[in-house]
Design a protein around this motif. Structure first.
Motif, PDB file in Angstrom:
ATOM      1  N   ALA A 258       0.841  -1.204   0.000  1.00  0.00           N
ATOM      2  CA  ALA A 258       0.000   0.000   0.000  1.00  0.00           C
ATOM      3  C   ALA A 258       0.870   1.245   0.000  1.00  0.00           C
ATOM      4  CB  ALA A 258      -0.906   0.000   1.226  1.00  0.00           C
ATOM      5  N   GLU A 259       0.266   2.348  -0.392  1.00  0.00           N
ATOM      6  CA  GLU A 259       0.889   3.640  -0.191  1.00  0.00           C
ATOM      7  C   GLU A 259       0.011   4.404   0.776  1.00  0.00           C
ATOM      8  OE1 GLU A 259       3.500   4.992  -3.974  1.00  0.00           O
ATOM      9  OE2 GLU A 259       1.441   4.385  -4.386  1.00  0.00           O
ATOM     10  N   MET A 260       0.649   5.118   1.687  1.00  0.00           N
ATOM     11  CA  MET A 260      -0.147   5.852   2.668  1.00  0.00           C
ATOM     12  C   MET A 260      -0.160   7.338   2.330  1.00  0.00           C
ATOM     13  SD  MET A 260       0.016   5.813   6.778  1.00  0.00           S
ATOM     14  CE  MET A 260       0.889   7.245   7.326  1.00  0.00           C
ATOM     15  N   ASP A 261      -1.348   7.903   2.361  1.00  0.00           N
ATOM     16  CA  ASP A 261      -1.521   9.345   2.150  1.00  0.00           C
ATOM     17  C   ASP A 261      -1.959   9.974   3.463  1.00  0.00           C
ATOM     18  OD1 ASP A 261      -1.181   8.771  -0.544  1.00  0.00           O
ATOM     19  OD2 ASP A 261      -3.338   8.818  -0.994  1.00  0.00           O
ATOM     20  N   ILE A 262      -1.634  11.243   3.643  1.00  0.00           N
ATOM     21  CA  ILE A 262      -2.279  11.999   4.715  1.00  0.00           C
ATOM     22  C   ILE A 262      -3.106  13.092   4.072  1.00  0.00           C
ATOM     23  CG2 ILE A 262      -0.555  11.549   6.513  1.00  0.00           C
ATOM     24  CD1 ILE A 262       0.566  14.372   5.989  1.00  0.00           C
ATOM     25  N   GLU A 263      -4.128  13.521   4.806  1.00  0.00           N
ATOM     26  CA  GLU A 263      -4.977  14.578   4.278  1.00  0.00           C
ATOM     27  C   GLU A 263      -4.121  15.825   4.070  1.00  0.00           C
ATOM     28  OE1 GLU A 263      -9.471  15.160   5.440  1.00  0.00           O
ATOM     29  OE2 GLU A 263      -8.151  16.342   6.726  1.00  0.00           O
ATOM     30  N   CYS A 264      -4.290  16.482   2.939  1.00  0.00           N
ATOM     31  CA  CYS A 264      -3.466  17.644   2.592  1.00  0.00           C
ATOM     32  C   CYS A 264      -3.611  18.732   3.660  1.00  0.00           C
ATOM     33  CB  CYS A 264      -3.858  18.184   1.216  1.00  0.00           C
ATOM     34  SG  CYS A 264      -2.897  19.633   0.750  1.00  0.00           S
ATOM     35  N   SER A 265      -2.471  19.110   4.250  1.00  0.00           N
ATOM     36  CA  SER A 265      -2.549  20.084   5.344  1.00  0.00           C
ATOM     37  C   SER A 265      -2.745  21.508   4.817  1.00  0.00           C
ATOM     38  CB  SER A 265      -1.290  20.001   6.205  1.00  0.00           C
ATOM     39  OG  SER A 265      -0.154  20.154   5.368  1.00  0.00           O
ATOM     40  N   LEU A 266      -2.421  21.716   3.543  1.00  0.00           N
ATOM     41  CA  LEU A 266      -2.551  23.069   2.995  1.00  0.00           C
ATOM     42  C   LEU A 266      -4.015  23.468   2.769  1.00  0.00           C
ATOM     43  CD1 LEU A 266       0.313  23.646   0.388  1.00  0.00           C
ATOM     44  CD2 LEU A 266       0.133  24.355   2.786  1.00  0.00           C
ATOM     45  N   GLY A 268      -6.665  21.365   3.824  1.00  0.00           N
ATOM     46  CA  GLY A 268      -7.556  20.632   4.734  1.00  0.00           C
ATOM     47  C   GLY A 268      -8.403  19.598   4.004  1.00  0.00           C
ATOM     48  N   GLY A 269      -7.901  19.077   2.887  1.00  0.00           N
ATOM     49  CA  GLY A 269      -8.591  18.007   2.185  1.00  0.00           C
ATOM     50  C   GLY A 269      -9.581  18.481   1.131  1.00  0.00           C
ATOM     51  N   LYS A 270      -9.648  19.808   0.956  1.00  0.00           N
ATOM     52  CA  LYS A 270     -10.626  20.315  -0.024  1.00  0.00           C
ATOM     53  C   LYS A 270     -10.113  20.198  -1.458  1.00  0.00           C
ATOM     54  CE  LYS A 270     -12.876  23.715   2.953  1.00  0.00           C
ATOM     55  NZ  LYS A 270     -11.828  23.821   4.015  1.00  0.00           N
ATOM     56  N   GLY A 271      -8.808  20.132  -1.612  1.00  0.00           N
ATOM     57  CA  GLY A 271      -8.228  20.064  -2.959  1.00  0.00           C
ATOM     58  C   GLY A 271      -7.535  21.370  -3.317  1.00  0.00           C
ATOM     59  N   CYS A 272      -6.255  21.282  -3.671  1.00  0.00           N
ATOM     60  CA  CYS A 272      -5.480  22.484  -4.045  1.00  0.00           C
ATOM     61  C   CYS A 272      -4.355  22.035  -4.974  1.00  0.00           C
ATOM     62  CB  CYS A 272      -4.934  23.163  -2.786  1.00  0.00           C
ATOM     63  SG  CYS A 272      -3.647  22.203  -1.933  1.00  0.00           S
ATOM     64  N   PRO A 273      -3.600  22.980  -5.566  1.00  0.00           N
ATOM     65  CA  PRO A 273      -2.532  22.564  -6.484  1.00  0.00           C
ATOM     66  C   PRO A 273      -1.504  21.652  -5.800  1.00  0.00           C
ATOM     67  CG  PRO A 273      -2.935  24.922  -6.692  1.00  0.00           C
ATOM     68  CD  PRO A 273      -3.745  24.455  -5.521  1.00  0.00           C
ATOM     69  N   PHE A 274      -1.235  21.882  -4.487  1.00  0.00           N
ATOM     70  CA  PHE A 274      -0.212  21.086  -3.800  1.00  0.00           C
ATOM     71  C   PHE A 274      -0.568  19.599  -3.794  1.00  0.00           C
ATOM     72  CE2 PHE A 274       1.894  19.377   0.069  1.00  0.00           C
ATOM     73  CZ  PHE A 274       3.207  19.612  -0.312  1.00  0.00           C
ATOM     74  N   CYS A 275      -1.866  19.299  -3.527  1.00  0.00           N
ATOM     75  CA  CYS A 275      -2.292  17.885  -3.489  1.00  0.00           C
ATOM     76  C   CYS A 275      -2.900  17.458  -4.827  1.00  0.00           C
ATOM     77  CB  CYS A 275      -3.267  17.665  -2.343  1.00  0.00           C
ATOM     78  SG  CYS A 275      -4.755  18.686  -2.440  1.00  0.00           S
ATOM     79  N   LYS A 276      -2.613  18.235  -5.859  1.00  0.00           N
ATOM     80  CA  LYS A 276      -3.141  17.993  -7.205  1.00  0.00           C
ATOM     81  C   LYS A 276      -4.662  17.800  -7.170  1.00  0.00           C
ATOM     82  CE  LYS A 276       1.150  15.817  -8.798  1.00  0.00           C
ATOM     83  NZ  LYS A 276       1.644  14.727  -7.922  1.00  0.00           N
TER      84      LYS A 276
END
Ligand code: DAH
Length: 340
Positions: A258-266, A268-276
């Motif tokens: 598996a690969e583990m992800d964490i919720e994008c801290s930038l 807050g999980g809404k979606g941004c360029p950092f988390c593509k």
């Protein structure tokens, strides 16, 4: 008569004289050996000495000259040494006055990861950076024609045929094998270290970077243990409200992987360029140790099971501090380093 007494007194002085500083030595030299110095006078007067005394007095005069020269030379030598000594010793309690250094950010993160895992019983072990094919690939269940053995990824130190190479290790998973070969389960250890890949250097890739590998082998180790361990890690590392998710993946040495992800801290999980725009960022690879790997290390896969994980230290720093360009970590620019 007076003349001989004077020589005798000066000789005694030369043999016992001490100086407090270089200036005193110099003054003594001028007084005794200078142009209008005492010795010059004495040699001048020597001409007036009766012939029958000349031999005895001449010897005394020469002895005096030698004694004076010796006294000066010895004193000069002593002061030369003390000057440099005193510079070295100086005052050891004096504040440095300069800037204080500190640990490199990569090392700080490494220490933090070690600290987090040592609290739940993981010990630290290390292995060599120059590795043979067995420990870096074959024992980890890489088939002989696996693309990761390709010249593109691996720096070869000595290349033989496909499974007979010496290379710079491409990951710290090699240390898993070394530990399992040496130690019987239970094994609960992490392996921090530097790894090398034959990549073009860019903001996102470097030819060397750092990883921490983790390994837990015992009876009845399950995927749930893996998940709980990594959830604990993510919360300690990125904050107690951190959410994780495990995505199915593939690694030769783990099954399932598996690969583990964490919720994008930038965002807050809404979606941004950092988390593509996915709301998640990848932080590590993991899985249940493939039975083939256990057997390669002489561990009975019917009795024991275990999990493994591996993460890039630069990647953790990238997520924790928002450092986007990997190259900054190895450029030693003080303006960058001073921020950590
Ligand atoms: N060795 C892998 C790499 O360098 C990382 C990794 C993935 C390590 C899964 C593991 C694992 O122990 O189970 O990309």
């Amino acid at each position: 008569m007076q003349y001989k007494v004077e020589i005798e007194q000066l000789l005694q002085e030369a043999q016992s004289i001490t100086f407090a500083c270089v200036e005193e030595v110099e003054n003594y030299r001028i007084r005794l050996l200078g142009k209008k110095g005492v010795l010059g006078d004495l040699f001048e007067k020597f001409k007036t000495i009766p012939n029958e005394e000349k031999r005895e007095v001449g010897q005394a005069l020469n002895a005096l000259k030698t004694a004076v020269e010796n006294a000066i030379a010895t004193a000069r030598e002593k002061f030369e040494n003390t000057v440099s000594d005193s510079r070295e010793i100086d005052d050891l309690t004096r504040p440095s006055g300069g800037e204080n250094g500190h640990r490199h950010p990569i090392w700080q993160i490494r220490d933090k990861i070690i600290d987090i895992f040592s609290r739940i019983g993981f010990v630290v072990a290390e292995g060599p950076e120059i590795e043979d094919d067995w420990h870096n690939f074959s024992a980890l269940n890489f088939p002989p024609d696996h693309p990761a053995r390709d010249m593109q990824d691996t720096f070869f130190v000595e290349s033989g045929d496909n499974t007979n190479n010496i290379s710079l290790r491409t990951h710290t998973s090699s240390v898993q094998v070394r530990i399992m070969e040496k130690q019987k389960p239970p094994i609960r250890a992490i392996f921090p270290g530097r790894v090398y890949r034959n990549e073009a250097i860019s903001a996102r890739a470097h030819c060397f970077f750092h990883q921490v590998e983790g390994l837990y082998i015992d009876k009845n180790v399950s995927f749930a243990d893996l998940r709980e361990t990594l959830l604990y890690f993510a919360k300690e590392m990125f904050g107690s409200s951190t959410k994780i998710r495990l995505r199915p993946s593939y690694f030769p040495f783990t099954e399932p992987s598996a690969e583990m992800d964490i919720e994008c801290s930038l965002c807050g999980g809404k979606g941004c360029p950092f988390c593509k725009h996915t709301g998640w960022v990848e932080i590590l690879g993991c899985g249940m140790v493939d039975p083939n790997v256990l057997e390669n290390c002489n561990i009975d896969s019917k009795v024991y099971s275990g999990f493994a994980f591996g993460m890039g230290i630069e990647r953790q720093a990238n997520l924790k501090y928002g450092v986007k360009d990997l190259r900054l970590f190895s450029e030693n620019d003080k303006r960058f380093l001073a921020q950590f």
